[in-house]
Design an enzyme around this catalytic site. Structure first.
Site, PDB file in Angstrom:
ATOM      1  N   GLU A  32      40.146  30.563  53.466  1.00  0.00           N
ATOM      2  CA  GLU A  32      40.651  30.610  52.106  1.00  0.00           C
ATOM      3  C   GLU A  32      40.135  29.397  51.321  1.00  0.00           C
ATOM      4  O   GLU A  32      40.226  28.252  51.781  1.00  0.00           O
ATOM      5  CB  GLU A  32      42.187  30.619  52.109  1.00  0.00           C
ATOM      6  CG  GLU A  32      42.856  30.306  50.793  1.00  0.00           C
ATOM      7  CD  GLU A  32      42.432  31.219  49.657  1.00  0.00           C
ATOM      8  OE1 GLU A  32      42.291  30.721  48.523  1.00  0.00           O
ATOM      9  OE2 GLU A  32      42.226  32.439  49.892  1.00  0.00           O
ATOM     10  N   ARG A 106      55.043  38.812  43.362  1.00  0.00           N
ATOM     11  CA  ARG A 106      53.781  38.764  44.110  1.00  0.00           C
ATOM     12  C   ARG A 106      53.802  37.648  45.152  1.00  0.00           C
ATOM     13  O   ARG A 106      53.297  37.816  46.274  1.00  0.00           O
ATOM     14  CB  ARG A 106      52.612  38.577  43.145  1.00  0.00           C
ATOM     15  CG  ARG A 106      51.250  38.521  43.806  1.00  0.00           C
ATOM     16  CD  ARG A 106      50.140  38.447  42.783  1.00  0.00           C
ATOM     17  NE  ARG A 106      49.926  39.721  42.135  1.00  0.00           N
ATOM     18  CZ  ARG A 106      49.109  40.670  42.595  1.00  0.00           C
ATOM     19  NH1 ARG A 106      48.440  40.487  43.722  1.00  0.00           N
ATOM     20  NH2 ARG A 106      48.963  41.802  41.944  1.00  0.00           N
ATOM     21  N   TYR A 215      60.931  45.260  34.989  1.00  0.00           N
ATOM     22  CA  TYR A 215      61.635  45.652  36.206  1.00  0.00           C
ATOM     23  C   TYR A 215      62.130  44.409  36.942  1.00  0.00           C
ATOM     24  O   TYR A 215      61.634  43.294  36.719  1.00  0.00           O
ATOM     25  CB  TYR A 215      60.741  46.497  37.122  1.00  0.00           C
ATOM     26  CG  TYR A 215      59.394  45.913  37.473  1.00  0.00           C
ATOM     27  CD1 TYR A 215      59.255  44.967  38.492  1.00  0.00           C
ATOM     28  CD2 TYR A 215      58.240  46.330  36.812  1.00  0.00           C
ATOM     29  CE1 TYR A 215      58.013  44.456  38.834  1.00  0.00           C
ATOM     30  CE2 TYR A 215      56.997  45.822  37.140  1.00  0.00           C
ATOM     31  CZ  TYR A 215      56.884  44.888  38.150  1.00  0.00           C
ATOM     32  OH  TYR A 215      55.656  44.373  38.477  1.00  0.00           O
ATOM     33  N   ASP A 302      40.578  44.189  46.297  1.00  0.00           N
ATOM     34  CA  ASP A 302      39.860  44.017  45.035  1.00  0.00           C
ATOM     35  C   ASP A 302      38.376  43.734  45.226  1.00  0.00           C
ATOM     36  O   ASP A 302      37.580  43.968  44.315  1.00  0.00           O
ATOM     37  CB  ASP A 302      40.485  42.886  44.216  1.00  0.00           C
ATOM     38  CG  ASP A 302      41.751  43.321  43.489  1.00  0.00           C
ATOM     39  OD1 ASP A 302      42.054  44.530  43.507  1.00  0.00           O
ATOM     40  OD2 ASP A 302      42.433  42.454  42.907  1.00  0.00           O
TER      41      ASP A 302
END
Length: 403
Positions: A32, A106, A215, A302
């Site tokens: 990462e 998220r 939401y 993605d």
């Protein structure tokens, strides 16, 4: 001796890939670029197709501890404020599809995957250490990291996002396309809102050249607000999370109903982090299995199929990818290129369909003129039949034949 997979990227897709590969019996090394594992403050909707996958990984309890489970989806006209249609969620979703419909921060979704990887696998996680390039030769994939280190593995999974370097080397330097849509995002503590503005459901507001969604997330403690409008994007697309000018959003919402404007203005009223701006980019739908895997290298999430958020399945398709990757990597009687080929064959058509439907939904959500009137009429007459997506929620991309 276990085979070793190298994973580029430590976001939701990369961690899901690491979890799936570990469960398939592979050693995992994940790289990462950032100095810490983190995700931006935004909400994610995850349908029953995705919740089932998390359940299969033993993550039902961690999910229940951090997510919200809305009772229904309500669609309203952003100009008049009138109700257009309702789709029951809650127990109805469980009965129809075997799993709940969840809404989650998220960062909480990222966190539960990270916890699963660190607690239940032997994956090696390397921060501040990105995969910059690779070579696929003689049955081995060799990567060069941002620190100049060379590492060998039996497979490479590019889960390094919209601006994937793995994708660029595999498929060529074709940049993502700018959609002309801008997403304003905010998170608001529900306790700070008047009772009338709190919510336990998903509400979508459809208006000309814009729409909004609200939401609950984090057990209902926070409300996620997203307003997507059409307009020019900031120039620096790679640094996509920009401080947003609330005045620009107010201007875009001129002509919308008081109820929607009250929801939007609540962000400034309660203080906090305020609005962030996200210019939306995507790619055309995947055209073949070759766009998801070649040789010892595969793309996931993605990096393979960035999509517009109008079907709420971006994170979901990455998690489905990881589930199919797990199934493919566990086929120990096949050579690794054939396993990755099987993964790609069983994923590309479903991903392409979700990409195409997401783009189509965006046109419908933002429709003007006669199309807008026809949309509203269809929603009022057919309601639940228009909003439900059985082909999506029943499947998980586990085989091409399910498409």
């Amino acid at each position: 001796m276990k085979k070793q997979v190298l994973v580029a990227g430590g976001g939701i897709g990369g961690l899901a890939a690491a979890l799936g590969a570990s469960r398939a019996g592979w050693e995992v090394r994940l790289y990462e670029r950032a100095a810490a594992f983190s995700e931006v403050g935004a909400g994610v909707q995850i349908g029953p197709n995705v919740v089932r996958r998390l359940q299969a990984w033993g993550l039902q309890q961690p999910l229940q501890a951090v997510a919200a489970f809305p009772s229904r989806l309500q669609v309203r006209n952003a100009v008049s404020g009138k109700d257009l249609a309702v789709l029951p969620l809650g127990p109805t979703a469980v009965e129809r599809y075997g799993a709940a419909y969840a809404t989650i921060h998220r960062a909480d979704l990222h966190g539960l995957l990270l916890s699963a990887v660190t607690q239940y696998t032997d994956a090696q996680l390397h921060l501040e250490h990105a995969i910059d390039s690779f070579a696929d030769a003689d049955g081995v994939v060799t990567v060069r990291t941002s620190r100049g280190k060379e590492v060998e593995g039996d497979a490479l999974i590019g889960a390094d996002g919209l601006w994937s370097r793995t994708r660029t080397q595999l498929l060529g330097a074709v940049p993502p396309r700018v959609t002309g849509h801008l997403a304003y995002r905010a998170l608001v503590p529900q306790h700070a809102l008047p009772d009338a503005l709190r919510t336990a459901q998903v509400t979508a507001w459809l208006g000309p050249r814009l729409h909004a969604v609200q939401y609950p997330v984090r057990r209902g403690e926070l409300q996620n607000l997203v307003v997507i409008v059409q307009g020019p994007a900031p120039q620096d697309l790679e640094n996509w999370d920009h401080a947003a000018n609330a005045a620009g959003l107010d201007h875009a919402l001129q002509g919308t109903c008081t109820a929607l404007q009250d929801v939007v203005r609540s962000v400034s009223a309660v203080g906090g982090a305020g609005w962030r701006l996200w210019p939306l980019c995507d790619r055309p739908p995947v055209r073949s299995a070759d766009e998801m895997a070649q040789g010892l290298v595969a793309l996931l999430g993605d990096a393979a199929h960035p999509m517009r958020p109008y079907l709420a399945q971006g994170a979901g398709m990455a998690i489905e990818d990881a589930a199919e990757l797990q199934r493919a990597l566990a086929m120990h009687d096949l050579d690794v290129p054939l396993r990755l080929r099987r993964y790609a064959l069983n994923r590309w058509q479903r991903n392409a369909r979700v990409q195409a439907r997401s783009t189509r939904n965006g046109r419908i959500f933002h429709a003007t003129g006669p199309v807008r009137w026809g949309r509203d009429l269809s929603l009022r007459l057919l309601g639940e039949r228009v909003l439900d997506v059985p082909w999506l929620y029943r499947g998980d991309g586990s085989s091409a034949s399910s498409l």
